[in-house]
Design a protein around this motif. Sequence first.
Motif, mmCIF file in Angstrom:
data_model
loop_
_atom_site.group_PDB
_atom_site.id
_atom_site.type_symbol
_atom_site.label_atom_id
_atom_site.label_comp_id
_atom_site.label_asym_id
_atom_site.label_seq_id
_atom_site.Cartn_x
_atom_site.Cartn_y
_atom_site.Cartn_z
ATOM 1 N N VAL A 291 48.265 38.569 84.942
ATOM 2 C CA VAL A 291 48.072 38.567 83.491
ATOM 3 C C VAL A 291 49.153 37.724 82.814
ATOM 4 O O VAL A 291 48.878 36.977 81.873
ATOM 5 C CB VAL A 291 48.093 40.007 82.952
ATOM 6 C CG1 VAL A 291 48.107 40.019 81.428
ATOM 7 C CG2 VAL A 291 46.885 40.784 83.450
ATOM 8 N N GLY A 292 50.396 37.830 83.315
ATOM 9 C CA GLY A 292 51.480 37.039 82.745
ATOM 10 C C GLY A 292 51.271 35.544 82.936
ATOM 11 O O GLY A 292 51.558 34.747 82.037
ATOM 12 N N ILE A 293 50.762 35.159 84.098
ATOM 13 C CA ILE A 293 50.484 33.734 84.348
ATOM 14 C C ILE A 293 49.379 33.238 83.418
ATOM 15 O O ILE A 293 49.478 32.137 82.842
ATOM 16 C CB ILE A 293 50.108 33.521 85.821
ATOM 17 C CG1 ILE A 293 51.311 33.839 86.721
ATOM 18 C CG2 ILE A 293 49.634 32.092 86.065
ATOM 19 C CD1 ILE A 293 50.987 33.823 88.201
ATOM 20 N N PHE A 294 48.340 34.024 83.253
ATOM 21 C CA PHE A 294 47.252 33.644 82.346
ATOM 22 C C PHE A 294 47.753 33.569 80.909
ATOM 23 O O PHE A 294 47.354 32.680 80.135
ATOM 24 C CB PHE A 294 46.106 34.642 82.472
ATOM 25 C CG PHE A 294 44.864 34.238 81.748
ATOM 26 C CD1 PHE A 294 44.332 32.966 81.889
ATOM 27 C CD2 PHE A 294 44.205 35.141 80.932
ATOM 28 C CE1 PHE A 294 43.188 32.598 81.218
ATOM 29 C CE2 PHE A 294 43.059 34.783 80.263
ATOM 30 C CZ PHE A 294 42.544 33.509 80.406
ATOM 31 N N ASP A 295 48.656 34.475 80.534
ATOM 32 C CA ASP A 295 49.263 34.461 79.208
ATOM 33 C C ASP A 295 50.039 33.163 78.985
ATOM 34 O O ASP A 295 49.950 32.538 77.926
ATOM 35 C CB ASP A 295 50.187 35.680 79.060
ATOM 36 C CG ASP A 295 50.909 35.717 77.718
ATOM 37 O OD1 ASP A 295 50.413 36.421 76.819
ATOM 38 O OD2 ASP A 295 51.960 35.070 77.574
ATOM 39 N N PHE A 296 50.790 32.736 79.992
ATOM 40 C CA PHE A 296 51.578 31.503 79.888
ATOM 41 C C PHE A 296 50.660 30.289 79.726
ATOM 42 O O PHE A 296 50.932 29.394 78.904
ATOM 43 C CB PHE A 296 52.452 31.356 81.132
ATOM 44 C CG PHE A 296 53.384 30.171 81.091
ATOM 45 C CD1 PHE A 296 54.584 30.245 80.401
ATOM 46 C CD2 PHE A 296 53.050 28.995 81.741
ATOM 47 C CE1 PHE A 296 55.439 29.162 80.363
ATOM 48 C CE2 PHE A 296 53.897 27.902 81.706
ATOM 49 C CZ PHE A 296 55.102 27.982 81.013
ATOM 50 N N ILE A 297 49.572 30.237 80.475
ATOM 51 C CA ILE A 297 48.640 29.115 80.382
ATOM 52 C C ILE A 297 47.992 29.066 78.993
ATOM 53 O O ILE A 297 47.834 27.986 78.394
ATOM 54 C CB ILE A 297 47.573 29.220 81.481
ATOM 55 C CG1 ILE A 297 48.224 29.058 82.863
ATOM 56 C CG2 ILE A 297 46.486 28.169 81.294
ATOM 57 C CD1 ILE A 297 47.285 29.315 84.016
ATOM 58 N N LEU A 298 47.614 30.231 78.469
ATOM 59 C CA LEU A 298 47.007 30.265 77.140
ATOM 60 C C LEU A 298 47.987 29.797 76.069
ATOM 61 O O LEU A 298 47.592 29.123 75.101
ATOM 62 C CB LEU A 298 46.527 31.683 76.818
ATOM 63 C CG LEU A 298 45.264 32.156 77.525
ATOM 64 C CD1 LEU A 298 44.935 33.587 77.128
ATOM 65 C CD2 LEU A 298 44.081 31.246 77.189
ATOM 66 N N ARG A 299 49.260 30.117 76.243
ATOM 67 C CA ARG A 299 50.254 29.665 75.256
ATOM 68 C C ARG A 299 50.424 28.152 75.297
ATOM 69 O O ARG A 299 50.608 27.507 74.253
ATOM 70 C CB ARG A 299 51.586 30.375 75.496
ATOM 71 C CG ARG A 299 51.545 31.847 75.164
ATOM 72 C CD ARG A 299 52.863 32.562 75.328
ATOM 73 N NE ARG A 299 52.659 33.987 75.160
ATOM 74 C CZ ARG A 299 52.575 34.590 73.978
ATOM 75 N NH1 ARG A 299 52.719 33.883 72.868
ATOM 76 N NH2 ARG A 299 52.367 35.882 73.900
ATOM 77 N N ALA B 215 48.059 26.045 76.074
ATOM 78 C CA ALA B 215 46.868 25.525 75.404
ATOM 79 C C ALA B 215 46.964 25.697 73.891
ATOM 80 O O ALA B 215 46.561 24.809 73.119
ATOM 81 C CB ALA B 215 45.622 26.227 75.941
ATOM 82 N N ALA B 216 47.494 26.838 73.447
ATOM 83 C CA ALA B 216 47.626 27.081 72.010
ATOM 84 C C ALA B 216 48.625 26.121 71.376
ATOM 85 O O ALA B 216 48.446 25.701 70.226
ATOM 86 C CB ALA B 216 48.051 28.527 71.766
ATOM 87 N N ILE B 217 49.676 25.765 72.104
ATOM 88 C CA ILE B 217 50.634 24.788 71.579
ATOM 89 C C ILE B 217 49.946 23.461 71.321
ATOM 90 O O ILE B 217 50.137 22.818 70.270
ATOM 91 C CB ILE B 217 51.811 24.615 72.566
ATOM 92 C CG1 ILE B 217 52.691 25.864 72.567
ATOM 93 C CG2 ILE B 217 52.658 23.390 72.195
ATOM 94 C CD1 ILE B 217 53.778 25.836 73.620
ATOM 95 N N GLY B 218 49.120 23.023 72.275
ATOM 96 C CA GLY B 218 48.398 21.772 72.083
ATOM 97 C C GLY B 218 47.468 21.812 70.887
ATOM 98 O O GLY B 218 47.417 20.863 70.086
ATOM 99 N N ALA B 219 46.732 22.914 70.728
ATOM 100 C CA ALA B 219 45.795 23.023 69.609
ATOM 101 C C ALA B 219 46.522 23.097 68.268
ATOM 102 O O ALA B 219 46.119 22.448 67.289
ATOM 103 C CB ALA B 219 44.912 24.258 69.805
ATOM 104 N N ALA B 220 47.602 23.896 68.211
ATOM 105 C CA ALA B 220 48.332 24.034 66.946
ATOM 106 C C ALA B 220 49.024 22.732 66.548
ATOM 107 O O ALA B 220 49.014 22.343 65.365
ATOM 108 C CB ALA B 220 49.350 25.155 67.069
ATOM 109 N N LEU B 221 49.614 22.039 67.511
ATOM 110 C CA LEU B 221 50.254 20.757 67.208
ATOM 111 C C LEU B 221 49.218 19.725 66.773
ATOM 112 O O LEU B 221 49.486 18.911 65.864
ATOM 113 C CB LEU B 221 51.024 20.256 68.426
ATOM 114 C CG LEU B 221 52.343 20.975 68.739
ATOM 115 C CD1 LEU B 221 52.962 20.422 70.016
ATOM 116 C CD2 LEU B 221 53.325 20.845 67.575
#
Length: 222
Positions: free
Chosen positions: A61-69, A71-77
């Motif tokens: 779950v922690g690894i999946f959380d890191f990957i989602l973050r 991806a979210a950095i790319g979308a927010a930027l």
Amino acid sequence: MDSSQKSGEMAININETKSAEIKPTKTKSGKGKSAAALGPPIIVATTKAAQDPKGGWKRGVGIFDFILRIAAIGAALAATATMGTTDQTLPFFTQFLQFQASYDDLPAFTYFVIANGVASAYLVLSLPFSIVCIVRPHVVGARLLLLILDTVMVALTTSGAAAAASIVYLAHNGNPNTNWNAICQQFNDFCQRVSGAVVASFITALIFMFLVVLSAVALRRN
């Protein structure tokens, strides 16, 4: 009488001696060894820890959380940079009037840039805490902090995207009741860029929602 007593004592002594004998045990070499010669049983101690199935699940779950973050950095930027650099000037103008559209002309777009900029900075700062949740899957404090801040970011990014989406809708369709004319026929490039930025912001908000659900499930099964 004495002879009978002696024979009886002799028989008893012989029987006791036979019952007290220790039978030899055979080894692989074929030589017999008594049980006393084998020594006490050997106890083997090991330092290998038993694997915790919950720890492996939470590490995933922690690894999946890191990957989602990431991806979210790319979308927010992408949302912040696209909206923050949107500016279009029409090629025709008069002596006293110039037709120009910029994101900072509208407070909703300005708030959009600020909200997604804050979300981008938070996502970058949250990466070390996400790594801590991978290395130490049973930690509660870091995951609880991420859960609270992710919930705040859901509200921030959703409000910014919704405010900008309402302006984009008016730019495309206008509103005759308030004499708001559609401008996307003239400012086509401007409308395309702000629409793409709004979509990226909604993707960021959706990823934040997934992060909140992941943290809540991980804390629930702690």
